[in-house]
Scaffold this motif. Structure first.
Motif, PDB file in Angstrom:
ATOM      1  N   GLU A 169       0.827  -1.212   0.000  1.00 41.23           N
ATOM      2  CA  GLU A 169       0.000   0.000   0.000  1.00 41.23           C
ATOM      3  C   GLU A 169       0.860   1.260   0.000  1.00 41.23           C
ATOM      4  O   GLU A 169       0.536   2.254  -0.653  1.00 41.23           O
ATOM      5  CB  GLU A 169      -0.930   0.015   1.218  1.00 41.23           C
ATOM      6  N   THR A 170       1.963   1.205   0.755  1.00 37.48           N
ATOM      7  CA  THR A 170       2.874   2.349   0.787  1.00 37.48           C
ATOM      8  C   THR A 170       3.460   2.584  -0.599  1.00 37.48           C
ATOM      9  O   THR A 170       3.516   3.725  -1.078  1.00 37.48           O
ATOM     10  CB  THR A 170       4.007   2.104   1.813  1.00 37.48           C
ATOM     11  N   ALA A 171       3.861   1.505  -1.244  1.00 40.41           N
ATOM     12  CA  ALA A 171       4.430   1.607  -2.584  1.00 40.41           C
ATOM     13  C   ALA A 171       3.410   2.221  -3.545  1.00 40.41           C
ATOM     14  O   ALA A 171       3.731   3.124  -4.331  1.00 40.41           O
ATOM     15  CB  ALA A 171       4.866   0.227  -3.078  1.00 40.41           C
ATOM     16  N   GLU A 172       2.185   1.756  -3.431  1.00 34.95           N
ATOM     17  CA  GLU A 172       1.131   2.256  -4.316  1.00 34.95           C
ATOM     18  C   GLU A 172       0.841   3.734  -4.054  1.00 34.95           C
ATOM     19  O   GLU A 172       0.690   4.523  -4.987  1.00 34.95           O
ATOM     20  CB  GLU A 172      -0.116   1.424  -4.068  1.00 34.95           C
ATOM     21  N   SER A 173       0.800   4.096  -2.781  1.00 31.19           N
ATOM     22  CA  SER A 173       0.500   5.495  -2.435  1.00 31.19           C
ATOM     23  C   SER A 173       1.573   6.444  -2.922  1.00 31.19           C
ATOM     24  O   SER A 173       1.306   7.613  -3.164  1.00 31.19           O
ATOM     25  CB  SER A 173       0.401   5.666  -0.920  1.00 31.19           C
ATOM     26  N   LEU A 174       2.798   5.962  -2.993  1.00 33.47           N
ATOM     27  CA  LEU A 174       3.905   6.852  -3.332  1.00 33.47           C
ATOM     28  C   LEU A 174       4.388   6.678  -4.764  1.00 33.47           C
ATOM     29  O   LEU A 174       5.267   7.407  -5.219  1.00 33.47           O
ATOM     30  CB  LEU A 174       5.077   6.614  -2.368  1.00 33.47           C
ATOM     31  N   GLY A 175       3.832   5.714  -5.456  1.00 37.99           N
ATOM     32  CA  GLY A 175       4.304   5.443  -6.806  1.00 37.99           C
ATOM     33  C   GLY A 175       5.734   4.944  -6.819  1.00 37.99           C
ATOM     34  O   GLY A 175       6.504   5.232  -7.730  1.00 37.99           O
ATOM     35  N   LEU A 176       6.096   4.203  -5.776  1.00 39.19           N
ATOM     36  CA  LEU A 176       7.450   3.645  -5.694  1.00 39.19           C
ATOM     37  C   LEU A 176       7.374   2.129  -5.846  1.00 39.19           C
ATOM     38  O   LEU A 176       6.317   1.533  -5.628  1.00 39.19           O
ATOM     39  CB  LEU A 176       8.064   3.958  -4.322  1.00 39.19           C
ATOM     40  N   SER A 177       8.508   1.543  -6.182  1.00 40.43           N
ATOM     41  CA  SER A 177       8.546   0.089  -6.237  1.00 40.43           C
ATOM     42  C   SER A 177       8.644  -0.460  -4.811  1.00 40.43           C
ATOM     43  O   SER A 177       9.017   0.263  -3.890  1.00 40.43           O
ATOM     44  CB  SER A 177       9.761  -0.380  -7.040  1.00 40.43           C
ATOM     45  N   ILE A 178       8.315  -1.726  -4.654  1.00 35.47           N
ATOM     46  CA  ILE A 178       8.399  -2.329  -3.328  1.00 35.47           C
ATOM     47  C   ILE A 178       9.840  -2.349  -2.797  1.00 35.47           C
ATOM     48  O   ILE A 178      10.069  -1.989  -1.644  1.00 35.47           O
ATOM     49  CB  ILE A 178       7.733  -3.725  -3.317  1.00 35.47           C
ATOM     50  N   PRO A 179      10.831  -2.724  -3.630  1.00 37.08           N
ATOM     51  CA  PRO A 179      12.211  -2.646  -3.116  1.00 37.08           C
ATOM     52  C   PRO A 179      12.608  -1.230  -2.684  1.00 37.08           C
ATOM     53  O   PRO A 179      13.319  -1.052  -1.691  1.00 37.08           O
ATOM     54  CB  PRO A 179      13.061  -3.102  -4.310  1.00 37.08           C
ATOM     55  N   ALA A 180      12.127  -0.224  -3.413  1.00 36.51           N
ATOM     56  CA  ALA A 180      12.460   1.161  -3.037  1.00 36.51           C
ATOM     57  C   ALA A 180      11.843   1.505  -1.684  1.00 36.51           C
ATOM     58  O   ALA A 180      12.475   2.150  -0.850  1.00 36.51           O
ATOM     59  CB  ALA A 180      11.980   2.136  -4.107  1.00 36.51           C
ATOM     60  N   VAL A 181      10.609   1.063  -1.459  1.00 39.58           N
ATOM     61  CA  VAL A 181       9.967   1.314  -0.164  1.00 39.58           C
ATOM     62  C   VAL A 181      10.756   0.629   0.940  1.00 39.58           C
ATOM     63  O   VAL A 181      11.045   1.218   1.983  1.00 39.58           O
ATOM     64  CB  VAL A 181       8.501   0.810  -0.149  1.00 39.58           C
ATOM     65  N   LYS A 182      11.135  -0.617   0.698  1.00 42.50           N
ATOM     66  CA  LYS A 182      11.866  -1.366   1.728  1.00 42.50           C
ATOM     67  C   LYS A 182      13.192  -0.707   2.061  1.00 42.50           C
ATOM     68  O   LYS A 182      13.564  -0.606   3.226  1.00 42.50           O
ATOM     69  CB  LYS A 182      12.103  -2.800   1.254  1.00 42.50           C
ATOM     70  N   SER A 183      13.898  -0.262   1.029  1.00 44.20           N
ATOM     71  CA  SER A 183      15.203   0.325   1.301  1.00 44.20           C
ATOM     72  C   SER A 183      15.058   1.676   2.005  1.00 44.20           C
ATOM     73  O   SER A 183      15.797   1.991   2.932  1.00 44.20           O
ATOM     74  CB  SER A 183      16.027   0.383   0.013  1.00 44.20           C
ATOM     75  N   ARG A 184      14.065   2.458   1.607  1.00 39.71           N
ATOM     76  CA  ARG A 184      13.861   3.750   2.287  1.00 39.71           C
ATOM     77  C   ARG A 184      13.402   3.563   3.721  1.00 39.71           C
ATOM     78  O   ARG A 184      13.771   4.320   4.610  1.00 39.71           O
ATOM     79  CB  ARG A 184      12.826   4.579   1.550  1.00 39.71           C
ATOM     80  N   LEU A 185      12.572   2.565   3.912  1.00 40.23           N
ATOM     81  CA  LEU A 185      12.074   2.307   5.257  1.00 40.23           C
ATOM     82  C   LEU A 185      13.223   1.942   6.191  1.00 40.23           C
ATOM     83  O   LEU A 185      13.323   2.460   7.308  1.00 40.23           O
ATOM     84  CB  LEU A 185      11.039   1.180   5.223  1.00 40.23           C
ATOM     85  N   LEU A 186      14.098   1.077   5.711  1.00 41.94           N
ATOM     86  CA  LEU A 186      15.249   0.687   6.528  1.00 41.94           C
ATOM     87  C   LEU A 186      16.091   1.904   6.890  1.00 41.94           C
ATOM     88  O   LEU A 186      16.456   2.118   8.047  1.00 41.94           O
ATOM     89  CB  LEU A 186      16.098  -0.348   5.782  1.00 41.94           C
ATOM     90  N   ARG A 187      16.373   2.723   5.896  1.00 40.55           N
ATOM     91  CA  ARG A 187      17.215   3.900   6.125  1.00 40.55           C
ATOM     92  C   ARG A 187      16.525   4.879   7.065  1.00 40.55           C
ATOM     93  O   ARG A 187      17.151   5.472   7.936  1.00 40.55           O
ATOM     94  CB  ARG A 187      17.552   4.563   4.802  1.00 40.55           C
TER      95      ARG A 187
END
Ligand SMILES: [Zn+2]
Lengths: 79, 213
Positions: free
Chosen positions: B169-187
């Motif tokens: 859902e986060t990826a969809e809301s932001l127009g980001l890929s799932i790996p991008a969400v995961k990497s940003r979340l970690l950081r």
């Protein structure tokens, strides 16, 4: 497993749903790495604290005002 | 109405979908229900991005108005809430851009930083960091700390960890890929953790605490 590999899987470690061999492997790293244990615990706490403290609460009065404004705008629009 | 949202097979229809359908047909009470349901979340998310209450107030109004105008474009294959958040995030970024007089603001800004990719301060925290500060002082620390993150990290953390959206859902809301969400979340998590360590590590305020005893 190295610390970098562990960090890459931090999300899985924070997710109680993740079980099985991956979790066991992560647990094993934790047993012998105090750094990652601290990182895991303090990250978990970071999330907990942010979830618990409402930083931007919408006061009732403002909420009502916004609510009315939104509806007035929508009613007036040319949808 | 020309278009109607099809419920797929026997899958349960989300109550929002029914409200959207009614609102499309001109039922203002149905739309009001949706507003009531999500105005708080939209306000919080917007304020986290624009970091200013007046702007957040404008964003909330604009986001709902836009959602209302675009109701026909809502497909029903995503949640209404996710769709609404996406509108609110875009409105917030636009607002941020306006305030910085033309400077580009996107959720990709400043995300190339290496900060926080590896924890440096590994001091353990006090067992109960919240007892170290009063309520309002704590809120101030948390606000200041999260405000220091680049918007593209901040918003991922807020959606995923504070508002409880799933990674998808986060990826969809932001127009980001799932790996991008995961990497940003970690950081984002690691940066926040690192910055909070300054306030919460063991021994912080030990003197003040002793004084109280
Ligand atoms: Zn380690």
């Amino acid at each position: 497993m190295t610390c970098t590999e562990f960090l890459q899987k931090l999300d899985e470690m924070l997710d109680p749903e993740v079980a099985g061999p991956l979790r066991a492997e992560l647990q094993q790293h934790l047993h012998c790495c105090e750094h990652c244990e601290i990182t895991l615990n303090t990250t978990r706490k970071t999330i907990e604290i942010y979830r618990k403290h409402e930083l931007y609460e919408l006061p009732d009065e403002l909420r009502e005002r916004l609510h009315e404004a939104i509806l007035a705008k929508c009613k007036g629009c040319s949808k | 109405m020309s278009s109607s949202i099809q419920s797929q097979g026997t899958a349960e229809v989300h109550p929002d979908v029914l409200l959207v359908e009614r609102a499309r047909g001109g039922d203002m009470a149905a739309f009001e229900k949706l507003v009531r349901q999500y105005e708080r979340q939209v306000f919080r998310i917007s304020q986290h991005i624009v970091q200013n209450r007046e702007d957040a107030e404008d964003v909330v109004q604009d986001a709902f108005l836009k959602a209302y105008e675009k109701l026909d474009q809502f497909q029903g294959n995503s949640k209404f809430y996710t769709w609404l958040v996406r509108i609110a995030v875009n409105e917030s970024l636009m607002r941020l851009r306006k305030r910085r007089t033309g400077r580009m603001v996107s959720i990709d800004e400043d995300v190339e930083t290496e900060e926080g990719s590896m924890p440096r301060d590994l001091a353990d925290w006090s067992p109960d960091p919240e007892s170290l500060y009063g309520q309002s002082e704590m809120a101030e620390i948390l606000r200041k700390t999260i405000q220091g993150l680049p918007p593209g990290f901040r918003v991922v953390f807020v959606l995923r960890d504070v508002e409880g959206l799933s990674t998808e859902e986060t990826a969809e809301s932001l127009g980001l890929s799932i790996p991008a969400v995961k990497s940003r979340l970690l950081r984002a998590r690691l940066q926040l953790r690192e910055r909070l360590t300054r306030y919460f590590k063991k021994g912080t305020r030990a003197k003040a605490q002793d004084g109280v005893k």
